[in-house]
Design a protein around this motif. Structure first.
Motif, mmCIF file in Angstrom:
data_model
loop_
_atom_site.group_PDB
_atom_site.id
_atom_site.type_symbol
_atom_site.label_atom_id
_atom_site.label_comp_id
_atom_site.label_asym_id
_atom_site.label_seq_id
_atom_site.Cartn_x
_atom_site.Cartn_y
_atom_site.Cartn_z
ATOM 1 N N GLN A 27 7.781 -68.576 38.134
ATOM 2 C CA GLN A 27 7.198 -67.685 39.130
ATOM 3 C C GLN A 27 5.682 -67.561 39.016
ATOM 4 N N GLU B 118 11.915 -68.532 33.600
ATOM 5 C CA GLU B 118 11.803 -67.916 34.935
ATOM 6 C C GLU B 118 10.395 -67.368 35.163
ATOM 7 N N ALA C 162 10.533 -61.154 39.495
ATOM 8 C CA ALA C 162 9.688 -61.011 40.690
ATOM 9 C C ALA C 162 9.182 -59.577 40.819
ATOM 10 N N ASP C 163 10.056 -58.609 40.559
ATOM 11 C CA ASP C 163 9.678 -57.202 40.631
ATOM 12 C C ASP C 163 8.581 -56.877 39.611
ATOM 13 N N VAL D 137 6.484 -59.047 38.173
ATOM 14 C CA VAL D 137 5.256 -59.763 38.542
ATOM 15 C C VAL D 137 4.496 -58.963 39.599
ATOM 16 N N THR D 138 5.215 -58.446 40.575
ATOM 17 C CA THR D 138 4.585 -57.651 41.634
ATOM 18 C C THR D 138 4.007 -56.357 41.070
ATOM 19 N N ALA E 51 15.886 -63.562 38.271
ATOM 20 C CA ALA E 51 14.756 -63.923 39.121
ATOM 21 C C ALA E 51 14.235 -62.696 39.873
#
Length: 150
Positions: free
Chosen positions: A148, A144, A107-108, A110-111, A103
């Motif tokens: 997100q 995942e 997240a990293d 996606v950012t 996750a």
């Protein structure tokens, strides 16, 4: 760079000498799949360790899916055998990422990619798979990413 393939062969010999039927049968199947992959295509080639690892991941996935199918059909004995074979193959694979670690990586990415919705899923998937490098299955990664981005 035939290191992993040599290790498989050595372990097969050890399993045969130790009369370990499960490991012997499983390693024979894996080495057969590796050999088939080497002669697939237009020209025979020697597989790298990464290629052998990809074959191992594919074989482990086959065992997992077969175990689920056998269990769903009420054939517990065959399902248990498939799970045991998957366990033998898993000893050669890198440790799987924990859900929290996966996750965090997603997240990293996606950012860093600026992904804003499901239309960016392919871009995120490609970047995550590069970072994960076989330590998580594509299905887990996709789930995942969907969670997100959705």
């Amino acid at each position: 760079m035939p290191g992993l393939k040599d290790r498989l062969r050595t372990d097969l010999t050890t399993a045969m000498k130790g009369r370990d039927e499960l490991s012997t049968a499983t390693l024979r199947m894996v080495l057969s799949a590796v050999s088939a992959e080497e002669v697939a295509g237009k020209e025979a080639r020697e597989l790298s360790d990464d290629d052998v690892m990809a074959v191992l991941r594919r074989e482990a996935k086959k065992r997992r899916e077969a175990a689920e199918a056998f269990a769903g059909a009420g054939r517990a004995e065959q399902a248990e055998r498939e799970r045991a074979e998957e366990g033998v193959i898993a000893t050669y694979l890198p440790a799987q990422l924990a859900d929290a670690d996966l996750a965090a990586i997603v997240a990293d990415v996606v950012t860093s990619t600026g992904a804003s919705g499901m239309k960016d899923m392919g871009k995120v998937m490609g970047a995550v798979q590069g970072k994960v490098a076989g330590r998580a299955e594509g299905g887990r990664i996709a789930a995942e990413v969907r969670r997100q981005l959705g």
